[in-house]
Design an enzyme around this catalytic site. Structure first.
Site, PDB file in Angstrom:
ATOM      1  CG  ASP A 160      42.201  45.142  37.875  1.00 21.90           C
ATOM      2  OD1 ASP A 160      41.960  46.024  38.715  1.00 21.90           O
ATOM      3  OD2 ASP A 160      42.986  45.308  36.912  1.00 21.90           O
ATOM      4  CD  GLU A 408      45.034  36.681  34.998  1.00 24.17           C
ATOM      5  OE1 GLU A 408      44.683  37.217  36.065  1.00 24.17           O
ATOM      6  OE2 GLU A 408      45.968  37.099  34.300  1.00 24.17           O
ATOM      7  CE1 TYR A 463      49.362  43.097  32.438  1.00 23.48           C
ATOM      8  CE2 TYR A 463      48.816  40.861  33.098  1.00 23.48           C
ATOM      9  CZ  TYR A 463      48.447  42.065  32.532  1.00 23.48           C
ATOM     10  OH  TYR A 463      47.176  42.247  32.040  1.00 23.48           O
ATOM     11  CD  GLU A 500      44.591  40.064  30.950  1.00 20.75           C
ATOM     12  OE1 GLU A 500      45.272  40.488  31.896  1.00 20.75           O
ATOM     13  OE2 GLU A 500      43.449  39.600  31.075  1.00 20.75           O
TER      14      GLU A 500
HETATM   15  C1  GCB Z   1      45.130  40.431  34.752  1.00 21.46           C
HETATM   16  C2  GCB Z   1      43.651  40.310  34.662  1.00 21.46           C
HETATM   17  C3  GCB Z   1      43.001  41.639  34.286  1.00 21.46           C
HETATM   18  C4  GCB Z   1      43.668  42.776  35.033  1.00 21.46           C
HETATM   19  C5  GCB Z   1      45.128  42.838  34.635  1.00 21.46           C
HETATM   20  C6  GCB Z   1      45.884  43.946  35.364  1.00 21.46           C
HETATM   21  O1  GCB Z   1      45.857  39.477  34.685  1.00 21.46           O
HETATM   22  O2  GCB Z   1      43.235  39.302  33.793  1.00 21.46           O
HETATM   23  O3  GCB Z   1      41.633  41.555  34.585  1.00 21.46           O
HETATM   24  O4  GCB Z   1      43.047  43.998  34.794  1.00 21.46           O
HETATM   25  O5  GCB Z   1      45.728  41.626  34.952  1.00 21.46           O
HETATM   26  O6  GCB Z   1      45.983  45.033  34.827  1.00 21.46           O
HETATM   27  O7  GCB Z   1      46.354  43.684  36.471  1.00 21.46           O
END
Ligand code: GCB
Length: 596
Positions: A160, A408, A463, A500
């Protein structure tokens, strides 16, 4: 690999600036026209101001001439590239001299002696930005037949962030002695009472010499001690501490027949790193990581070195009460690593192993022939190479406190353990400072990860409230708590951190309700996460995603890039910055949750 340095025995010439530039084919025996030019260092993509150039995949050429400096009979001329993304072939006066694979680590090309008498050197670099299932990062590579029958190369990122490319870091011309210091390995060991340190300094040389002299200097460049047989004891040692850095210098001199033949000064900090009992210790004190996943990403420069942005980012980081960042998802510039050393910022250092997941969202629609990740991807060789090159480059940095083997990956799929175990061991065997090693876990793998028992710190990207339970922070809180407690229960002795967590947010959008993309939602999202984090004993750190908004490829869920930044791409703060600043300023850098 040593950083290029001007010393009594080494000269350094800067080759940054304007080079001739061309996409596609070029015969390096001919002269590349100056009709199109490109600046070094930068990504070519945005600077070109042309959609087709921006998205171009394939070979592209840089060329410039340089007058040859004086090279003595006992000296050699070296071209030194900080990085070329993702690969480079280097030619001098039309002749191929060498190549390098991998877009985030430095390499050198020695210019042979027969060129030294010439007036000028024509340096041509054939760079290439293709990514596929054998490269790191991993890309989905296609060849599209156009209406006119021509073939267009396409890379769909399996990750991403935008696939920026170019000569991303400085190019130098170095004149150095043929008999030179080729490597320095520094390993400080602290005494139990932390009052003194035994420092081992191992020097590799390109040819035999009579004497290798190593002197340890303090920050005022006073002599502290002279090493004997590569060992020096520093009494009353000044420790490198989090945000309170102290750097010694190992001044190395080579002598032959009583003459100084080469000298180089390597800065280093003295600190210890250790993981035990669900804690992460720096200088025997439990540390709490507060900070960011980042990107090398700025307007205009793309992924090209931007030292002013680096310094501003670390100043913003300090201002927020943070202490650390992760080099997501590739090794950052040597300049950034030196800055982090200087400023006492902790760095979690990551190789460009991202996209090792066949089912990753952007791969949907890509025909994988029904094969799983580890059947389909052939990245082992590239992975071994990037680990070796990262260690060679970053081994002496005090700021580096942990290595990341991959971000990941499909660590729950068959073959993951067999793939990753040797790579984890590669770090363990070759890092003489014995830093902890980790693999960053994706929600899809979760506790089904087949590698967790092999790593030192559980690092998870989560998330809840964004990709999971979107806009429902009540359910998100329940899910997050449940999962963190499960990790702690299953691995009670391993420290746990979230590497993250974040929510896309547009600066200027507000809401009375839980509406995603608003600044209000971002604040509520982080408040919920922090409430849960504070309940978990083995929790050793929080890295928000992301420091700043950054560029990605186009996708339905990407609105001119990823907007999970706490800052906009231009480093303007969103509302959440004040909230998180309050929190981070109230949590000490050294903080033992278990005994709070
Ligand atoms: C993740 C990735 C990261 C993405 C992020 C997202 O898990 O490690 O590279 O940018 O999510 O914002 O979806």
């Amino acid at each position: 690999m040593l950083y290029p340095q001007l010393t009594k025995t080494r000269s350094l010439y800067d080759l940054n600036g304007v080079w001739n530039f061309k996409l596609g084919d070029h015969n390096p025996h001919e002269k590349l026209s100056s009709e199109t030019v490109m600046v070094v260092p930068t990504s070519f993509n945005d600077v070109s101001v042309d959609k087709d150039v921006r998205n171009y995949i394939g070979d592209f050429w840089y060329e410039r001439g340089v007058d040859i400096p004086k090279v003595g009979t006992d000296e050699e001329l070296v071209l030194r590239f900080g990085s070329v993304t993702h690969r480079a072939k280097v030619y001098v006066n039309g002749e191929f001299l060498g190549e390098h694979e991998g877009g985030f680590t430095p390499f050198e090309i020695i210019v042979p002696e027969n060129y030294y008498q010439e007036q000028t050197l024509k340096i041509s670099v054939c760079a290439n930005n293709e990514l596929n299932y054998t490269t790191l990062p991993v890309g989905n590579y296609f060849e599209e037949v156009q209406e006119d029958g021509s073939i267009k190369k396409v890379v769909k990122e399996n990750f991403d962030f935008f696939n920026y490319a170019g000569i991303h870091r400085p190019v130098k011309l170095v004149v150095r002695p043929k008999t030179h210091i080729s490597d320095i390995v520094i390993v400080p060991s602290l005494s139990e009472d932390l009052q003194s340190a035994e420092v081992s300094v191992t020097v590799a040389t390109s040819a035999a010499v009579d004497e290798v002299r190593v002197t340890i200097l303090d920050e005022e460049r006073n002599v502290v001690v002279t090493a004997e047989n590569g060992r020096a004891v520093i009494e009353n040692v000044h420790l490198w501490e989090v945000l309170d850095a102290y750097l010694y210098t190992a001044q190395v001199e080579l002598y032959k027949g009583g003459e100084l033949v080469d000298t180089y000064s390597e800065p280093f900090g003295v600190r210890s790193v250790r993981v035990a009992d669900g804690q992460f210790f720096v200088n025997e004190k439990p540390v709490y990581f507060k900070g960011f996943g980042k990107h090398e990403d700025t307007f205009i420069n793309g992924r090209g070195l931007n030292e002013a942005a680096n310094l501003m980012d670390l100043n913003l980081l300090k201002e927020m009460g943070a202490n650390s960042f992760r080099t997501s998802h590739y090794p950052y510039s040597e300049e950034m690593m030196r800055l982090a050393d200087r400023m006492g910022v902790l760095v979690i250092d990551e190789v460009p192993a991202v996209g090792l997941f066949q089912g990753f969202a952007v791969t949907l629609g890509v025909d994988t022939g029904g094969r799983s990740t580890f059947e389909n991807m052939k990245t082992k060789e590239a992975h071994e190479q990037v680990i070796d090159e990262l260690l060679a480059r970053d081994k002496n940095h005090a700021c580096v406190v942990m290595w990341v083997v991959a971000n990941e990956p499909a660590s729950h799929e068959e073959g993951a353990r067999e793939y990753f175990e040797p790579l984890i061991n590669q770090f363990r065997e070759k890092d003489l400072q014995n830093r902890p090693v980790t693999i960053v876990n994706i929600g899809t793998a979760g506790l089904n990860d087949l590698t967790t028992d092999l790593i030192d710190v559980i690092c998870i990207n989560r998330y809840y409230g964004w990709y999971e339970n979107h806009s429902d922070l009540t359910r998100a809180e329940i899910g997050l708590r449940k999962e963190l407690l499960e990790w702690q229960h299953k691995f009670p002795n391993k420290p746990l951190m979230v590497t993250e967590y974040g929510a896309d947010t547009f600066a200027g959008f507000h809401s009375m309700w839980d509406i995603p993309y608003t600044e209000t939602y971002q604040c509520d999202y982080y408040a919920m996460n922090h409430k849960v984090f504070d309940e978990i004993e083995n929790f050793v750190g929080e890295h928000v995603w992301n420091f700043a908004d950054f560029e990605t490829n186009v996708a339905i869920i990407r609105i001119k890039g990823n907007h999970k930044g706490l800052f906009t791409r231009n480093r303007e703060p969103k509302a959440v910055v004040r909230e998180i600043q309050k929190r981070w300023r109230s949590i000490p850098h050294y903080y033992n949750k278990k005994r709070k």
